[in-house]
Scaffold this motif. Sequence first.
Motif, short mmCIF file in Angstrom:
data_model
loop_
_atom_site.label_atom_id
_atom_site.label_comp_id
_atom_site.label_asym_id
_atom_site.label_seq_id
_atom_site.Cartn_x
_atom_site.Cartn_y
_atom_site.Cartn_z
N ARG A 143 34.35 38.30 43.84
CA ARG A 143 34.91 39.76 44.06
C ARG A 143 34.25 40.18 45.26
O ARG A 143 35.02 40.95 46.20
CB ARG A 143 34.75 40.53 42.97
N ASN A 144 33.15 40.04 45.51
CA ASN A 144 32.27 40.66 46.64
C ASN A 144 32.83 39.88 47.93
O ASN A 144 32.85 40.77 49.02
CB ASN A 144 30.89 40.71 46.69
N GLU A 145 32.82 38.79 47.74
CA GLU A 145 33.33 37.85 49.01
C GLU A 145 34.77 38.46 49.48
O GLU A 145 34.99 38.47 50.66
CB GLU A 145 33.20 36.52 48.71
N PHE A 146 35.74 38.61 48.60
CA PHE A 146 37.00 39.04 48.72
C PHE A 146 36.91 40.26 49.48
O PHE A 146 37.54 40.69 50.66
CB PHE A 146 37.99 39.23 47.54
N LEU A 147 36.03 41.25 48.92
CA LEU A 147 35.87 42.71 49.61
C LEU A 147 35.53 42.54 50.99
O LEU A 147 35.94 43.32 51.91
CB LEU A 147 35.05 43.36 48.67
#
Length: 336
Positions: A143-147
């Motif tokens: 999720r953090n990588e997408f964000l």
Amino acid sequence: MPSNTKLSRLLDAGADLIVDGALATELEAHGCNLEDALWSAKVLLEQPQLVKRVHRDYFRAGANVAITASYQATPLGFARRGITEEAALERVALSVRLADEARREHLIEHPEAGPLLIAGSVGPYGAYLADGSEYRGDYILSRNEFLEFHRPRIAALVEAGVDLLACETLPSLPEAEALLALIKEFDVESWLSFTLRDGGHISDGTPLAQVARLCGDQPLVAAVGVNCVPLELVSPALDALGNATDMPLIAYPNSGETYDAVTKMWGPAAAGDSPAGPGSQQPESLAAGAAVWRGLGARLIGGCCRTTPDDIAAVARPSENPLPRGGMNCLRWLPR
């Protein structure tokens, strides 16, 4: 409430809107070589005025919504060319200015055109990979990588003044969930449109009904639907979405041809059983399908890869694009 609610107010007022068509197809028609990992974003570096010219062509054809040339314009993508993040985000902002200049020039010539919207294109991580992943959804990020991937571009688009975000060609549920978090973070109205495995599932296999429920719970999502899918998949997809939500739907399919991610070429649709199911038929054209799609709840209709201003003009013709909810006259009160 977000500060800019033009899209939802137009839809609430009863408007059926025309989205533009393929940007890259028209840029290639003007002589651009897009055999490049940056795709249409390459033109933001080399011939940006051609982007404005294509936007104007689509407005002349009857489009109410222009999608910016930022689909593949990401800091990571530009970094491959040795371009700094600051310079990359300036090109993202430039994509908004070019669309806005085209809008302003068109309204000077055609003040009767009514409200015209600029949708900031937010392509998926798969577009950055430039290997066709946006049609498979088989990449895995946290999720953090997408964000972290999407946040800088969204910030640049919002700061540059887009009317809404077009989070488009999305193949996976986790990426959509991350984008919904960013939409909330930036308080910006958006639509989400997905690629498909078949008429009932997005590319990673998530049922469209689940996608519809997810988006329906988000007040900043003005519409949900599909893009860059074959013409024959639009009706079953809209049917699946419409059975799960009463929110406005959007559809802007490709021309019906098949994309080869290895050769980066388009060819005739593959023979064999339709991914929409046995017996499914492909509409003869974008305009022919549009009337059916409106009946299934599509309030925004346009074209994606391999469609042209002529295709959009056919969809926008009054005889083929009735506005039973009041037509464009109901839009006059909205600010431009």
